[in-house]
Design an enzyme around this catalytic site. Sequence first.
Site, PDB file in Angstrom:
ATOM      1  N   LYS A  20       0.832  -1.195   0.000  1.00  0.00           N
ATOM      2  CA  LYS A  20       0.000   0.000   0.000  1.00  0.00           C
ATOM      3  C   LYS A  20       0.871   1.250   0.000  1.00  0.00           C
ATOM      4  O   LYS A  20       1.751   1.404   0.846  1.00  0.00           O
ATOM      5  CB  LYS A  20      -0.926   0.017   1.217  1.00  0.00           C
ATOM      6  CG  LYS A  20      -1.826   1.247   1.263  1.00  0.00           C
ATOM      7  CD  LYS A  20      -2.736   1.238   2.474  1.00  0.00           C
ATOM      8  CE  LYS A  20      -3.633   2.474   2.485  1.00  0.00           C
ATOM      9  NZ  LYS A  20      -4.557   2.504   3.639  1.00  0.00           N
ATOM     10  N   SER A  26      -9.462   2.494   2.414  1.00  0.00           N
ATOM     11  CA  SER A  26      -8.546   3.196   1.540  1.00  0.00           C
ATOM     12  C   SER A  26      -7.419   2.315   0.989  1.00  0.00           C
ATOM     13  O   SER A  26      -6.638   2.768   0.142  1.00  0.00           O
ATOM     14  CB  SER A  26      -7.905   4.375   2.294  1.00  0.00           C
ATOM     15  OG  SER A  26      -7.149   3.900   3.394  1.00  0.00           O
ATOM     16  N   SER A  77     -10.260   0.236   6.664  1.00  0.00           N
ATOM     17  CA  SER A  77      -9.612   0.422   5.366  1.00  0.00           C
ATOM     18  C   SER A  77      -8.987  -0.832   4.798  1.00  0.00           C
ATOM     19  O   SER A  77      -8.571  -0.839   3.631  1.00  0.00           O
ATOM     20  CB  SER A  77      -8.541   1.514   5.465  1.00  0.00           C
ATOM     21  OG  SER A  77      -9.120   2.751   5.789  1.00  0.00           O
TER      22      SER A  77
END
Length: 315
Positions: A46, A101, A125
């Site tokens: 990420k 996210s 997330s």
Amino acid sequence: MPDLVRAALARLDRVEPVLCAFHEVFRSFAPVDPSLPLAGLPIAVKRGERRSHRESLMALGCVPIGLTTTPDGSTLWQTWGRNSRGVTRNPWNLDRTPGGSSTGSAVAVASGVVPLATGVDGAGSIRIPAAWCGVFGLKTTSAERAAVGVFTRDPDLLAAYLGTSEVGSPTAVWSPDLGFASVDAEQAEIAWQAAAKLRPRPVDLMLPDPAEDWFANRCGPNPALDELFESTDLLLTPATPGPPHGHDGPGTRINTSLTWAFNLSGHPAISIPAGFDSCGLPVGLQAVARHGREADLVAAARLISGAVGVAPFAN
């Protein structure tokens, strides 16, 4: 270049023009010690996550092949990501969001680019995109609101990531809404059918809506949860109140309603693939464990779902 890495890059090149899951792709790699437990395993990372988390996986032999997409800052609830080529798409239905996210990481795993990807979970997330992309998404125990974790299609990789040993069948209780959330009936029913494999005991759990505490960044013990975990190993709920929304946004629905309480309390939690709704979209079952008991989450993942397949877009 390890064969698994070469195959991951080839798949990435095939699906990335449509899915837009990567912010940056790496093309050169250092040699990997073949004696390491996950030697040569390609992973996605990420964008913006803690460097120490990536390094801990590299110490196991994992090979990062790129940084994945996250929201661009203009999305209030951070339920989708984008890169310079466009919006990140759900590989089960390109017209729907993957969630966020940790958007691109979930898509990279669900589409079969990598078997493991990292994420950060500050309110759901990891668990929300895992639920909407039909993969496992683990948030680890943390004294802070945001916790690191991973996505995978294979519970055995969760165990390898955590270094956990085999455990038995954990006890569980079920709550469809934590006492306050508004959950679609279909989401609750599909999650309950998956949860039934653990024979959970329904409980009348009445947690306060954590929205005010979350926005005030008030983290700490939750007496109701502490009391609950005195008599059970796991709390099971739907992972999300509804299905993935379109790329125009979530509207007024708060998709974190079932997840963010456990960011405030620090409990580890996982989204487990539970099945599909009437539109063919994945549904997730959330399992929450005592602090430090991620092994119970791995046990639940193995008992409820087992290894899951690749989303149809990538086939």
